[in-house]
Motif scaffolding. Sequence first.
Motif, PDB file in Angstrom:
ATOM      1  N   PRO A  88       0.813  -1.225   0.000  1.00  0.00           N
ATOM      2  CA  PRO A  88       0.000   0.000   0.000  1.00  0.00           C
ATOM      3  C   PRO A  88       0.844   1.273   0.000  1.00  0.00           C
ATOM      4  CG  PRO A  88      -0.910  -1.606   1.529  1.00  0.00           C
ATOM      5  CD  PRO A  88       0.433  -2.128   1.104  1.00  0.00           C
ATOM      6  N   GLU A  89       1.904   1.276   0.790  1.00  0.00           N
ATOM      7  CA  GLU A  89       2.788   2.446   0.840  1.00  0.00           C
ATOM      8  C   GLU A  89       3.456   2.688  -0.507  1.00  0.00           C
ATOM      9  OE1 GLU A  89       6.937   3.805   3.068  1.00  0.00           O
ATOM     10  OE2 GLU A  89       5.773   2.119   3.853  1.00  0.00           O
ATOM     11  N   ALA A  92       1.029   4.135  -2.973  1.00  0.00           N
ATOM     12  CA  ALA A  92       0.792   5.556  -2.701  1.00  0.00           C
ATOM     13  C   ALA A  92       1.940   6.429  -3.191  1.00  0.00           C
ATOM     14  CB  ALA A  92       0.560   5.767  -1.209  1.00  0.00           C
ATOM     15  N   ARG A 103      -7.285   2.888 -11.589  1.00  0.00           N
ATOM     16  CA  ARG A 103      -7.516   2.525 -10.180  1.00  0.00           C
ATOM     17  C   ARG A 103      -7.252   1.038  -9.948  1.00  0.00           C
ATOM     18  NH1 ARG A 103     -14.020   2.851 -10.936  1.00  0.00           N
ATOM     19  NH2 ARG A 103     -13.287   4.100 -12.681  1.00  0.00           N
ATOM     20  N   GLN A 131      -7.185   3.283  -0.488  1.00  0.00           N
ATOM     21  CA  GLN A 131      -6.680   4.329  -1.388  1.00  0.00           C
ATOM     22  C   GLN A 131      -7.549   4.490  -2.629  1.00  0.00           C
ATOM     23  OE1 GLN A 131      -2.396   4.102  -2.231  1.00  0.00           O
ATOM     24  NE2 GLN A 131      -2.164   2.738  -0.466  1.00  0.00           N
TER      25      GLN A 131
END
Length: 250
Positions: A88-89, A92, A103, A131
């Motif tokens: 996830p990091e 981002a 997306r 996100q």
Amino acid sequence: MYDLHAHILPGVDDGPSTMEDSIAIARIAASNGTRIILATPHRKDVTELSSVQHIRDLTAELQRHIRAEGIPLSVVLGMENHIDVTLPEDAASGKALTMNGSRYILVEMPFFGAISKHDYVEDALLGLQAQGLTPVFAHPERIEAFQKQPALLERYIGMGMLSQLTRGSLLGHWGEEVRQFSFDLLRSGMAHILSSDTHSPHPPRTPELCEVLKITSGIVGCQKARAMVIDTPRAILNDKTPSSLSRPTC
């Protein structure tokens, strides 16, 4: 057709080692009816051995060669993202790429071992969704946790995630158990996209989709099979909700 899982960039992972082989993959894909192919190098290899900028440059270079050769194929960029606590990091920050900037993000689950609601896998998937991203599972038919517990994949799909079957699985390249599980996923409606996962212009991992499109049509019908290589992947590349997921296809 639109192929959303392809190791076509040269020298970045276990795909082709030379630009000549990458061009050969493009030529085979185009002759088989594919018009857009999503380059999906392994995130781990890109992170450890090159960079996101390098694969962007390679994609542009490959496209120039393809255009010069007169091959009717466009190459766009994504990434096959192995799931770990940092995914996830990295998504981002732009270190983990989505599918053509959409997306949708191609996610490779652990091949072996169980998955529970309380481990890093589920946390990472939920972190992506937080996100606004939609995980697309690469080759779920080859993932032990899904093989042993199809209800787990069904639950993830119920949460809005998608799944992508691989050409070689339907042809038996990973054994009869994987092939039959692929058929089960088709029959149960838990497969949304059909891709090549090509690694080479040479068998067995070529980009040819016509043969498996026929196999898939024999299981789910022509309209649903075509949606898996045309309508749904096209919508994903254009960052839209596939119509096949919002209304019946038959």
